[in-house]
Design an enzyme around this catalytic site. Structure first.
Site, PDB file in Angstrom:
ATOM      1  N   TYR A 237       2.529   9.040   1.135  1.00 47.35           N
ATOM      2  CA  TYR A 237       4.023   9.838  -0.248  1.00 47.35           C
ATOM      3  C   TYR A 237       4.106  11.461   0.731  1.00 47.35           C
ATOM      4  O   TYR A 237       3.436  12.251   1.636  1.00 47.35           O
ATOM      5  CB  TYR A 237       2.901  10.631  -1.132  1.00 47.35           C
ATOM      6  CG  TYR A 237       1.984   9.633  -2.084  1.00 47.35           C
ATOM      7  CD1 TYR A 237       3.184   8.770  -3.289  1.00 47.35           C
ATOM      8  CD2 TYR A 237       1.121   8.971  -1.676  1.00 47.35           C
ATOM      9  CE1 TYR A 237       2.547   7.760  -3.515  1.00 47.35           C
ATOM     10  CE2 TYR A 237       0.790   7.860  -2.300  1.00 47.35           C
ATOM     11  CZ  TYR A 237       0.838   7.476  -3.863  1.00 47.35           C
ATOM     12  OH  TYR A 237       0.766   6.198  -4.154  1.00 47.35           O
ATOM     13  N   ASP A 265       8.292   6.255  -4.948  1.00 44.98           N
ATOM     14  CA  ASP A 265       8.042   6.226  -6.635  1.00 44.98           C
ATOM     15  C   ASP A 265       7.364   6.642  -7.771  1.00 44.98           C
ATOM     16  O   ASP A 265       7.407   5.791  -8.407  1.00 44.98           O
ATOM     17  CB  ASP A 265       8.652   4.189  -6.898  1.00 44.98           C
ATOM     18  CG  ASP A 265       7.108   4.044  -6.877  1.00 44.98           C
ATOM     19  OD1 ASP A 265       6.470   4.217  -6.153  1.00 44.98           O
ATOM     20  OD2 ASP A 265       7.777   2.865  -7.029  1.00 44.98           O
ATOM     21  N   HIS A 349       5.703  -0.614  -8.223  1.00 48.21           N
ATOM     22  CA  HIS A 349       4.253   0.252  -8.078  1.00 48.21           C
ATOM     23  C   HIS A 349       3.475  -0.556  -8.408  1.00 48.21           C
ATOM     24  O   HIS A 349       2.327   0.100 -10.042  1.00 48.21           O
ATOM     25  CB  HIS A 349       4.153   1.281  -8.436  1.00 48.21           C
ATOM     26  CG  HIS A 349       3.244   2.440  -8.000  1.00 48.21           C
ATOM     27  ND1 HIS A 349       3.733   3.036  -6.674  1.00 48.21           N
ATOM     28  CD2 HIS A 349       1.780   3.083  -8.176  1.00 48.21           C
ATOM     29  CE1 HIS A 349       3.091   4.312  -6.473  1.00 48.21           C
ATOM     30  NE2 HIS A 349       1.834   3.730  -7.214  1.00 48.21           N
TER      31      HIS A 349
END
Length: 462
Positions: A237, A265, A349
């Protein structure tokens, strides 16, 4: 040396100490600064206590790197025989309580769905809730599965299918099969070896293990478990602190990871009620309920104003190929292509972020209808709801280069090392069987002529 009684005196927000593996840490500033992925509430409940069992169940040793060196106050005296009652706060299980492989009947599991059914029966309730949870009413997760069944095959006859070539290349690396173990964390809650089992199985079967940044085993552990020459990819991330992101990248480079996926996301965590409910204490207050962050991830750690400048920065600090993961509509696919992204990873996800999120199938069809040239310049990867080898083949026919599978591998670790291997074997057999039945002998032969989606979401057959 410190005693447990001394540690117990520091259990407030003003002064919080915690015991981890017989070491004592002052986490007061760390807690106030929002540095823990699970938020302050989890830390408050463990303040003044020994959290070793819970910490080791979820985290790798490298998680301690988030603490400043000065926070280490010393060790617990070996002569301190006093024990404190330790209440399990988020998994409901200890290492002794986790499922033993011999109880699982692996030989009777014939499909990926069988692994899910077995896991629900055998896993601790909180671990099952974490693995299974999705956003809100979990409809997005259910639609991920259903969407693949809406695609129909158009088999060709009179084809030579005596051999099946399933080899493919993903981000410059060669693999024997077109599916991969998608970034997924939490396996350590079901088996002490955690994600190491994924790496070992992937190495034996010559498929890709795409390592989650939040894996319960350290990146060093996973790199050590890899076979010589086995490629590993890392998912990351973009952190609010760019230095933290750069540290992740440097670790990947040092350990020989071959590519990176930047997940975009999850800048705001999804509302995963199943997981939240499973982790609430029997007695408490509304403040504690609000404070429980589902899945143990505090997304305030993540940069919440992502821009293309961030992508350019990431490119500037590494030569590793970068995939953008979490793209969900054709306009963003086109934007990625226009900004020079070569690998675009379609994912919602696992339905864990947004109720009503589009499925990868829908986005694939949008690309074919709105910006089909992207398939010529970029590699498209997908995940979400894959339960059959036939689903993998459908994705490849629609233009995907590789197909990720996540939850089934998490469910499989209750069977030890043989579990992930069995999932891979099942998928291999189903992919081969499907290809033979549609008249394709090589992954390279697959194209949209082998499938039909006429009338699906208003999309014509293209």
């Amino acid at each position: 040396m410190l005693t447990r009684a001394e540690v117990a005196e520091h259990s407030t927000s003003a002064s919080s100490w915690i015991i981890l593996n017989d070491s004592v840490y002052d986490i007061t500033d760390f807690m106030a600064g929002g540095g823990h992925p699970g938020g302050q509430v989890v830390l408050k409940k463990w303040a003044g206590k020994d959290a070793t069992e819970q910490f080791n169940l979820i985290h790798s040793a490298e998680a301690l790197d988030r603490l400043s060196p000065s926070s280490h106050l010393g060790n617990i005296s070996s002569e301190d025989g006093e024990t404190l009652q330790v209440t399990t706060l988020s998994t409901g299980s200890s290492s002794e309580e986790r499922v033993k492989p011999e109880r699982t009947g692996l030989h009777r599991l014939l499909s990926l769905l069988d692994f899910e059914v077995a896991a629900e029966k055998l896993l601790q309730p909180t671990t099952w809730a974490y693995f299974k949870s999705a956003a809100d009413d979990e409809l997005a997760s259910k639609r991920d599965r259903q969407a693949w069944s809406n695609i129909r095959f158009r088999p060709r006859m009179f084809r030579d299918v005596r051999e099946a070539d399933l080899r493919t290349k993903i981000m410059g690396q060669e693999f024997d099969f077109p599916f991969f173990i998608a970034p997924a964390s939490g396996a350590k809650q079901a088996h002490p070896e955690g994600e190491v089992l994924f790496t070992k199985a992937a190495g034996k079967k010559k498929v890709l293990h795409w390592v989650s940044n939040f894996a319960g085993r350290s990146k060093e552990d996973l790199a050590d478990a890899a076979l010589p020459g086995q490629p590993l990819f890392l998912q990351i991330y973009l952190m609010s602190d760019r230095d933290a992101t750069e540290k992740q990248v440097r670790t990947a480079e040092r350990l020989g990871f071959k590519a990176i996926a930047l997940t975009i996301d999850a800048v705001v965590i999804g509302n995963r009620e199943r997981d939240t409910r499973a982790n609430l204490p029997e007695d408490g207050n509304r403040e504690e309920t609000v404070g429980v962050i589902a899945g143990g991830v505090n997304t305030s750690l993540f940069k919440q104003n992502l821009s293309w400048d961030d992508i350019e920065w990431l490119r500037s600090i590494t030569s590793l190929p970068i995939a953008i993961k979490g793209v969900q509509r054709w306009e963003d696919v086109l934007a990625c292509a226009e900004h020079g992204v070569k690998t675009i990873y379609l994912s919602n996800h696992g339905g864990r972020q947004l109720e009503g999120a589009p499925t990868a199938v829908r986005t694939l069809l949008e690309i074919r209808q709105r910006c089909p040239a992207v398939f010529e310049t970029c590699d498209i990867l997908v995940d979400g709801g894959i339960l059959r080898g036939s689903d993998v083949v459908k994705a490849l026919c629609l233009g995907a280069r590789g197909v990720g599978v996540g939850r089934p591998f998490l469910y499989s670790v209750i069977h030890g090392e043989k579990g992930p291997e069995a999932v891979i074997d099942i998928l291999i057999n189903e992919v081969r069987t499907t290809m033979g039945n549609i008249g394709a002998s090589s992954i390279k032969d697959l194209n949209a002529n082998y499938v039909s989606w006429a009338g699906l979401w208003g999309a014509p057959h293209l």
